[in-house]
Design an enzyme around this catalytic site. Structure first.
Site, PDB file in Angstrom:
ATOM      1  N   HIS A  70      10.795 -23.677  15.180  1.00 18.43           N
ATOM      2  CA  HIS A  70      12.219 -24.033  15.046  1.00 18.43           C
ATOM      3  C   HIS A  70      12.644 -25.159  16.001  1.00 18.43           C
ATOM      4  O   HIS A  70      13.300 -26.111  15.604  1.00 18.43           O
ATOM      5  CB  HIS A  70      13.112 -22.821  15.315  1.00 18.43           C
ATOM      6  CG  HIS A  70      12.753 -21.593  14.523  1.00 18.43           C
ATOM      7  ND1 HIS A  70      12.227 -21.657  13.265  1.00 18.43           N
ATOM      8  CD2 HIS A  70      12.853 -20.275  14.819  1.00 18.43           C
ATOM      9  CE1 HIS A  70      12.014 -20.423  12.815  1.00 18.43           C
ATOM     10  NE2 HIS A  70      12.378 -19.572  13.746  1.00 18.43           N
ATOM     11  N   GLU A 127      19.186 -15.972  22.582  1.00 15.56           N
ATOM     12  CA  GLU A 127      19.492 -14.760  21.818  1.00 15.56           C
ATOM     13  C   GLU A 127      19.922 -13.678  22.788  1.00 15.56           C
ATOM     14  O   GLU A 127      19.404 -13.599  23.904  1.00 15.56           O
ATOM     15  CB  GLU A 127      18.257 -14.296  21.051  1.00 15.56           C
ATOM     16  CG  GLU A 127      17.857 -15.255  19.954  1.00 15.56           C
ATOM     17  CD  GLU A 127      16.755 -14.667  19.078  1.00 15.56           C
ATOM     18  OE1 GLU A 127      17.043 -14.361  17.918  1.00 15.56           O
ATOM     19  OE2 GLU A 127      15.632 -14.522  19.569  1.00 15.56           O
ATOM     20  N   LYS A 185       5.869 -18.022   9.047  1.00 16.22           N
ATOM     21  CA  LYS A 185       5.224 -18.190  10.332  1.00 16.22           C
ATOM     22  C   LYS A 185       4.854 -16.823  10.920  1.00 16.22           C
ATOM     23  O   LYS A 185       5.402 -15.823  10.448  1.00 16.22           O
ATOM     24  CB  LYS A 185       6.138 -18.953  11.267  1.00 16.22           C
ATOM     25  CG  LYS A 185       7.354 -18.129  11.669  1.00 16.22           C
ATOM     26  CD  LYS A 185       8.156 -18.862  12.665  1.00 16.22           C
ATOM     27  CE  LYS A 185       9.153 -18.006  13.338  1.00 16.22           C
ATOM     28  NZ  LYS A 185       8.730 -16.815  14.020  1.00 16.22           N
ATOM     29  N   ARG A 240       0.847  -1.193   0.000  1.00 14.07           N
ATOM     30  CA  ARG A 240       0.000   0.000   0.000  1.00 14.07           C
ATOM     31  C   ARG A 240       0.882   1.243   0.000  1.00 14.07           C
ATOM     32  O   ARG A 240       0.951   1.966   0.975  1.00 14.07           O
ATOM     33  CB  ARG A 240      -0.861  -0.050   1.251  1.00 14.07           C
ATOM     34  CG  ARG A 240      -2.243   0.516   1.059  1.00 14.07           C
ATOM     35  CD  ARG A 240      -3.085   0.252   2.257  1.00 14.07           C
ATOM     36  NE  ARG A 240      -2.306   0.334   3.479  1.00 14.07           N
ATOM     37  CZ  ARG A 240      -2.734  -0.046   4.666  1.00 14.07           C
ATOM     38  NH1 ARG A 240      -3.918  -0.565   4.792  1.00 14.07           N
ATOM     39  NH2 ARG A 240      -1.985   0.072   5.744  1.00 14.07           N
TER      40      ARG A 240
HETATM   41  C1  BG6 Z   1      12.577 -15.863  14.057  1.00 12.99           C
HETATM   42  C2  BG6 Z   1      11.938 -15.283  15.285  1.00 12.99           C
HETATM   43  O1  BG6 Z   1      11.826 -16.917  13.551  1.00 12.99           O
HETATM   44  O2  BG6 Z   1      13.886 -16.313  14.358  1.00 12.99           O
HETATM   45  C3  BG6 Z   1      12.797 -14.200  15.900  1.00 12.99           C
HETATM   46  O3  BG6 Z   1      10.662 -14.757  14.970  1.00 12.99           O
HETATM   47  C4  BG6 Z   1      14.219 -14.684  16.094  1.00 12.99           C
HETATM   48  O4  BG6 Z   1      12.242 -13.748  17.125  1.00 12.99           O
HETATM   49  C5  BG6 Z   1      14.755 -15.296  14.808  1.00 12.99           C
HETATM   50  O5  BG6 Z   1      15.012 -13.587  16.498  1.00 12.99           O
HETATM   51  C6  BG6 Z   1      16.126 -15.888  15.002  1.00 12.99           C
HETATM   52  O6  BG6 Z   1      16.643 -16.360  13.788  1.00 12.99           O
HETATM   53  P1  BG6 Z   1      18.188 -16.682  13.640  1.00 12.99           P
HETATM   54  O7  BG6 Z   1      18.307 -17.288  12.288  1.00 12.99           O
HETATM   55  O8  BG6 Z   1      18.920 -15.396  13.811  1.00 12.99           O
HETATM   56  O9  BG6 Z   1      18.525 -17.650  14.746  1.00 12.99           O
END
Ligand code: BG6
Length: 518
Positions: free
Chosen positions: A267, A243, A175, A68
């Site tokens: 995941h 993380e 997702k 948009r």
């Molecule tokens: C995503 C999540 O699927 O994966 C995020 O929504 C997350 O919250 C991310 O930070 C992490 O991905 P990667 O590849 O950096 O481990």
């Protein structure tokens, strides 16, 4: 797998799975919904450029942005250019960019705008003629799932979902696939009304990671792991996705979703399925997904969820030497939010291989460091013919799949400390991708986008897997929601930069175990 052609069929030396043949996408294009989102900018657009740079896209590849915005094609190209410059993995080459960007188009409009979808159809038809995309188009829905239904309906109503003979139409969905089992079923049904299951590609980008695919290579290409890969030898498994970042600017997405829905449902349960599944009869999509589905169906939760799950919320603290805000002080998060930024759960698998072996899954934001790993921890040797003091520093053998960073494998075992007495201590043996292979690992999105264009589905979860994952997680989410209603238990605060709430430590301590400190 790669479609068979008559050349392959008549020449067995050129089998489509022959890895000496480059996997290059045939004539095709992609329509991207959600071009202004974070994911498009940081992952999807750069991955498309990286694929082009590696020579894996067809020369006439086209990318159509739909949003948009009152943009012209050049404005869209400018957005992609910035994303590529900032986030691409491979070097920027002007000639690659020039050829790729000639195939960029932009269609302004919103999801309820019939005229915009007419324009989209005409744009695609024009590209089929001018760029030779051959009627083959993937529709990438990098948008909130509440819009999936509307967009696929529009695609159908405007004749965009229809495959004419010799052409393909595919839909790619990101997702979250719903927020519980019921909504996931509805979502799958609304997509299924328009696209047959073979044309639906659900992205779980962890499956695109080299180290995750290597779990299958490690387990099924070697003979030494499989004999001990069962309840006779394995004490427990820990799957960690930690993380150091907070939620950043994603409050709108994250609040009400939380750690369990964001990554455990997809995941981490996919990682668990790859670790625990039986050997597939083949590596084609059906055989692989059947095994994953079987093991997911056998996953159970313990009865006492109050003792076998834990959740937390990060409070202010330190990350990488910088003072950072707590979850409740992040922009857009209400003070009353009970969304968890840390979740830990205990799972079992009701089958002969894994009966009695707990799988502990945990994920948190703002933890001590960024690390994803799977640790398979083995039982102690049944007998130690040493003086007790010799093995005081010996723990349990473990095989650790280091998903990221420092990709590789670690084997931990006991070894004699040099000296005149018998003293045994843990040592490790490491395999590191960086030290072994000269090839750099592609980004997960490169692999997955290429697979979509090739129509190669093994790395995309099927809707049955998604629904199984929600079946597993729903009781935990309901349990936490009940706790919230009662107002007694809330996610426990943990200081940013630490390893999560004490309730998660207590959860393992009850089983006489501790979390690894990666
Ligand atoms: C995503 C999540 O699927 O994966 C995020 O929504 C997350 O919250 C991310 O930070 C992490 O991905 P990667 O590849 O950096 O481990």
């Amino acid at each position: 797998m790669t479609p068979r052609t008559s050349a392959y069929a008549t020449n067995p030396l050129r089998h489509p799975e022959d890895r000496r043949l480059p996997r290059i996408a045939g004539p095709s294009g992609m329509v991207l919904f959600g071009v202004t989102g974070d994911l498009s900018r940081k992952k999807i657009m750069p991955a498309i450029y990286d694929l082009a740079n590696r020579g894996l896209l067809p020369p006439g590849f086209s990318l159509v942005g739909f949003a948009r915005r009152e943009w012209a094609d050049q404005d869209f190209a400018q957005i992609v250019h910035e994303a590529v410059k900032e986030h691409s993995r491979t070097e920027f080459r002007e000639e690659v960019w020039r050829q790729l960007s000639e195939g960029f188009r932009f269609v302004p409009g919103d999801f309820s705008d019939d005229l915009a979808f007419d324009r989209l159809r005409r744009t695609i038809e024009e590209l089929d003629v001018t760029r030779g995309t051959g009627g083959n188009h993937a529709f990438y829905l990098s948008i909130p799932p509440r819009f999936f239904g509307d967009v696929v309906q529009q695609l159908q109503e405007h004749g965009l979902a229809e495959e004419r003979p010799g052409t393909w139409r595919r839909v790619v969905v990101e997702k979250p696939f719903g927020h519980d089992l019921e909504s996931a079923r509805e979502l799958n049904a609304s997509i299924g009304e328009v696209f047959p299951s073979g044309s639906v590609f659900r992205i779980d980008h962890y499956l695109g990671k080299e180290t995750v695919q290597n779990i299958l290579a490690m387990r099924f290409a070697n003979s030494m792991f499989e004999p001990i890969w069962n309840a006779n030898y394995v004490d427990h498994v820990q799957i960690t996705m930690a993380e150091d970042i907070g939620i950043g600017g994603r409050a709108g997405y994250y609040d009400g979703i939380g750690a369990a829905r964001d990554v455990i449902q997809n995941h981490l349960l996919q990682l668990m399925a790859l670790i625990a599944m039986e050997e597939p009869t083949d590596f084609d999509a059906d055989a692989l997904r059947i095994e994953k589905q079987k093991v997911l169906a056998a996953i159970t939760l313990p009865k006492r969820l109050d003792r076998t799950t834990a959740r937390g919320q990060y409070a202010a603290g330190w990350s990488g030497g910088v003072k950072v805000a707590g979850f409740h002080d992040e922009e857009g998060i209400p003070a009353s939010s009970t969304t968890e930024t840390y979740a830990a759960i205990t799972l079992g698998i009701d089958n002969r291989r894994w009966a009695g072996v707990p799988f502990y899954l945990r994920h948190g934001k703002r933890l001590g460091r960024r690390v994803t790993e799977v640790a398979v921890v083995f039982k102690r040797a049944p007998h130690l013919p040493f003086h007790a003091s010799a093995t005081e520093e010996l723990t349990q053998n473990a095989l650790v799949v280091r998903v990221q960073p420092d990709e590789g494998l670690t084997l931990r075992f006991g070894s004699k400390v040099p000296g005149t007495s018998m003293e045994i201590r843990d040592v490790t043996m490491d395999f590191a991708y960086g030290g072994t292979f000269t090839e750099a690992s592609p980004e997960a999105y490169e692999r997955l986008i290429l697979d979509v264009l090739l129509g190669d589905p093994p790395l995309f979860p099927r809707h049955e897997e998604v629904e199984q994952s929600w079946r597993i997680l729903d009781p935990v989410l309901e349990h936490w929601a009940r706790q919230d209603e009662k107002g007694k238990h809330k996610p426990e605060p943990y200081a940013a930069g630490t390893w999560g709430p004490s309730s998660a430590e207590a959860m393992l301590a009850r089983d006489g175990r501790t979390w690894r400190r990666p």
